[in-house]
Scaffold this active site. Structure first.
Site, PDB file in Angstrom:
ATOM      1  N   LYS A   1     -28.413 -80.090  34.484  1.00 59.97           N
ATOM      2  CA  LYS A   1     -29.122 -81.000  35.399  1.00 59.97           C
ATOM      3  C   LYS A   1     -29.111 -82.446  34.889  1.00 59.97           C
ATOM      4  O   LYS A   1     -28.824 -83.361  35.646  1.00 59.97           O
ATOM      5  CB  LYS A   1     -30.596 -80.583  35.574  1.00 59.97           C
ATOM      6  CG  LYS A   1     -30.806 -79.310  36.346  1.00 59.97           C
ATOM      7  CD  LYS A   1     -32.285 -79.087  36.657  1.00 59.97           C
ATOM      8  CE  LYS A   1     -33.187 -79.064  35.435  1.00 59.97           C
ATOM      9  NZ  LYS A   1     -32.952 -77.935  34.509  1.00 59.97           N
TER      10      LYS A   1
ATOM     11  N   ARG B   1     -41.451 -78.384  39.496  1.00 64.88           N
ATOM     12  CA  ARG B   1     -41.193 -77.149  38.758  1.00 64.88           C
ATOM     13  C   ARG B   1     -42.182 -76.051  39.133  1.00 64.88           C
ATOM     14  O   ARG B   1     -42.005 -74.919  38.684  1.00 64.88           O
ATOM     15  CB  ARG B   1     -41.389 -77.430  37.263  1.00 64.88           C
ATOM     16  CG  ARG B   1     -40.128 -77.531  36.435  1.00 64.88           C
ATOM     17  CD  ARG B   1     -40.609 -77.904  35.035  1.00 64.88           C
ATOM     18  NE  ARG B   1     -39.700 -77.603  33.977  1.00 64.88           N
ATOM     19  CZ  ARG B   1     -38.749 -78.432  33.539  1.00 64.88           C
ATOM     20  NH1 ARG B   1     -38.535 -79.566  34.133  1.00 64.88           N
ATOM     21  NH2 ARG B   1     -38.013 -78.095  32.516  1.00 64.88           N
TER      22      ARG B   1
ATOM     23  N   ARG C   1     -33.019 -80.836  19.639  1.00 64.19           N
ATOM     24  CA  ARG C   1     -34.245 -80.817  20.442  1.00 64.19           C
ATOM     25  C   ARG C   1     -35.112 -79.655  20.005  1.00 64.19           C
ATOM     26  O   ARG C   1     -34.640 -78.523  19.926  1.00 64.19           O
ATOM     27  CB  ARG C   1     -33.881 -80.679  21.933  1.00 64.19           C
ATOM     28  CG  ARG C   1     -34.217 -81.901  22.734  1.00 64.19           C
ATOM     29  CD  ARG C   1     -33.761 -81.758  24.152  1.00 64.19           C
ATOM     30  NE  ARG C   1     -34.612 -80.849  24.921  1.00 64.19           N
ATOM     31  CZ  ARG C   1     -34.575 -80.783  26.242  1.00 64.19           C
ATOM     32  NH1 ARG C   1     -33.756 -81.562  26.910  1.00 64.19           N
ATOM     33  NH2 ARG C   1     -35.342 -79.938  26.882  1.00 64.19           N
TER      34      ARG C   1
ATOM     35  N   ARG D   1     -38.411 -70.545  27.916  1.00 60.54           N
ATOM     36  CA  ARG D   1     -38.215 -71.545  28.985  1.00 60.54           C
ATOM     37  C   ARG D   1     -37.515 -70.912  30.180  1.00 60.54           C
ATOM     38  O   ARG D   1     -37.823 -71.235  31.331  1.00 60.54           O
ATOM     39  CB  ARG D   1     -37.425 -72.742  28.453  1.00 60.54           C
ATOM     40  CG  ARG D   1     -38.286 -73.644  27.565  1.00 60.54           C
ATOM     41  CD  ARG D   1     -37.455 -74.576  26.725  1.00 60.54           C
ATOM     42  NE  ARG D   1     -36.696 -75.519  27.507  1.00 60.54           N
ATOM     43  CZ  ARG D   1     -35.558 -76.075  27.113  1.00 60.54           C
ATOM     44  NH1 ARG D   1     -35.049 -75.780  25.941  1.00 60.54           N
ATOM     45  NH2 ARG D   1     -34.931 -76.923  27.880  1.00 60.54           N
TER      46      ARG D   1
ATOM     47  N   ARG E   1     -26.430 -77.263  22.238  1.00 59.07           N
ATOM     48  CA  ARG E   1     -27.194 -78.508  22.307  1.00 59.07           C
ATOM     49  C   ARG E   1     -28.185 -78.596  21.143  1.00 59.07           C
ATOM     50  O   ARG E   1     -28.430 -79.677  20.607  1.00 59.07           O
ATOM     51  CB  ARG E   1     -27.939 -78.604  23.645  1.00 59.07           C
ATOM     52  CG  ARG E   1     -28.596 -79.963  23.851  1.00 59.07           C
ATOM     53  CD  ARG E   1     -29.114 -80.139  25.253  1.00 59.07           C
ATOM     54  NE  ARG E   1     -30.348 -79.409  25.476  1.00 59.07           N
ATOM     55  CZ  ARG E   1     -30.977 -79.348  26.652  1.00 59.07           C
ATOM     56  NH1 ARG E   1     -30.471 -79.964  27.703  1.00 59.07           N
ATOM     57  NH2 ARG E   1     -32.087 -78.671  26.786  1.00 59.07           N
TER      58      ARG E   1
HETATM   59  P1  AMP Z   1     -36.485 -80.659  30.646  1.00 65.13           P
HETATM   60  O1  AMP Z   1     -35.925 -81.834  29.936  1.00 65.13           O
HETATM   61  O2  AMP Z   1     -36.470 -80.829  32.144  1.00 65.13           O
HETATM   62  O3  AMP Z   1     -35.885 -79.354  30.211  1.00 65.13           O
HETATM   63  O4  AMP Z   1     -38.039 -80.607  30.261  1.00 65.13           O
HETATM   64  C1  AMP Z   1     -38.449 -80.401  28.914  1.00 65.13           C
HETATM   65  C2  AMP Z   1     -39.914 -79.969  28.868  1.00 65.13           C
HETATM   66  O5  AMP Z   1     -40.745 -81.002  29.442  1.00 65.13           O
HETATM   67  C3  AMP Z   1     -40.240 -78.719  29.664  1.00 65.13           C
HETATM   68  O6  AMP Z   1     -39.987 -77.526  28.947  1.00 65.13           O
HETATM   69  C4  AMP Z   1     -41.729 -78.929  29.944  1.00 65.13           C
HETATM   70  O7  AMP Z   1     -42.495 -78.644  28.798  1.00 65.13           O
HETATM   71  C5  AMP Z   1     -41.794 -80.430  30.198  1.00 65.13           C
HETATM   72  N1  AMP Z   1     -41.570 -80.741  31.622  1.00 65.13           N
HETATM   73  C6  AMP Z   1     -40.545 -81.436  32.167  1.00 65.13           C
HETATM   74  N2  AMP Z   1     -40.666 -81.551  33.498  1.00 65.13           N
HETATM   75  C7  AMP Z   1     -41.813 -80.894  33.823  1.00 65.13           C
HETATM   76  C8  AMP Z   1     -42.479 -80.629  35.048  1.00 65.13           C
HETATM   77  N3  AMP Z   1     -42.007 -81.050  36.232  1.00 65.13           N
HETATM   78  N4  AMP Z   1     -43.636 -79.897  34.985  1.00 65.13           N
HETATM   79  C9  AMP Z   1     -44.136 -79.459  33.813  1.00 65.13           C
HETATM   80  N5  AMP Z   1     -43.552 -79.660  32.636  1.00 65.13           N
HETATM   81  C10 AMP Z   1     -42.393 -80.373  32.622  1.00 65.13           C
END
Ligand code: AMP
Length: 199
Positions: free
Chosen positions: A14, A89, A134, A145, A128
């Site tokens: 994404k 989400r 990360r 996740r 990654r």
């Molecule tokens: P991502 O980079 O989209 O994989 O997001 C990394 C982490 O940020 C996720 O595992 C959540 O802990 C938090 N996060 C990102 N976007 C959201 C969202 N829309 N709602 C809740 N937590 C989020």
């Protein structure tokens, strides 16, 4: 004016596609994950509140996430469209986004689902973890996740499908190929690239 949303499991690509598509369509890519990570890095109040959830691979509470996205969508660069990556989400976030857009007389144009096999995304995230370090790419956190995605986010796909907004894209293959699949699918829905109009 293009309002896009990218949805898909962690590791589907994404973030990578969001940056490319945002550039192609001339809209900002808005990643809630990036915004949270930068807050954690800068040790802001929001970052302090979000960190434990992120490290555990859980969603940050909707109240925090919704407030953040409201502020971000109100910024000047998002008035001409946007590409949301990683938001909404949860069902509550869908309601929030619906209300926000409706109150501004706006609506989403299209929702792109990046479809990827779980085994493939686990492998991508393993790579990654080695490249970027990360903290939430640790293997057990990755598995969690994916579970959180299946339980809380996957059901949203049906909501957007019922609204006739959903485009499913195979996320496997070269980065360029996946981008081309998306731009082709969008042009099939009347959403063209700004450059293509003059070519
Ligand atoms: P991502 O980079 O989209 O994989 O997001 C990394 C982490 O940020 C996720 O595992 C959540 O802990 C938090 N996060 C990102 N976007 C959201 C969202 N829309 N709602 C809740 N937590 C989020």
């Amino acid at each position: 004016m293009t309002r896009l949303l990218l949805i898909g499991p962690p590791g589907a690509g994404k973030g990578t596609q969001a940056v490319r598509l945002a550039e192609a369509y001339g809209v900002p890519a808005i990643s809630t994950g990036d915004i949270f990570r930068s807050n954690v890095k800068n040790e802001t109040e929001l970052g302090k509140q979000a960190k434990a959830f992120m490290d555990a691979g859980d969603n940050v509470p909707d109240s925090l996430t919704n407030a953040l996205i409201r502020d971000r969508l109100a910024e000047a660069d998002a008035q001409g469209g946007f590409l949301l990556d990683g938001y909404p989400r949860t069902a509550d976030q869908v309601r929030e986004l619906d209300e926000y857009l409706a109150s501004h007389g706006e609506a989403l144009d299209v929702v792109v689902e990046l479809v990827a096999d779980p085994d493939v995304v686990v492998e991508r995230l393993r790579k990654r973890a080695l490249e970027q370090g990360r903290s939430d790419d640790d293997e057990s956190v990755v598995r969690h996740r994916l579970e959180v995605y299946r339980e809380q986010t996957e059901p949203l796909i049906d909501i957007y499908d019922e609204r006739g907004l959903l485009v499913k894209i195979d996320a496997l293959g070269a980065i360029d190929e996946v981008t081309a699949r998306i731009t082709d699918a969008l042009s099939g829905r009347g959403i063209g690239l700004p450059d293509a109009a003059t070519a």
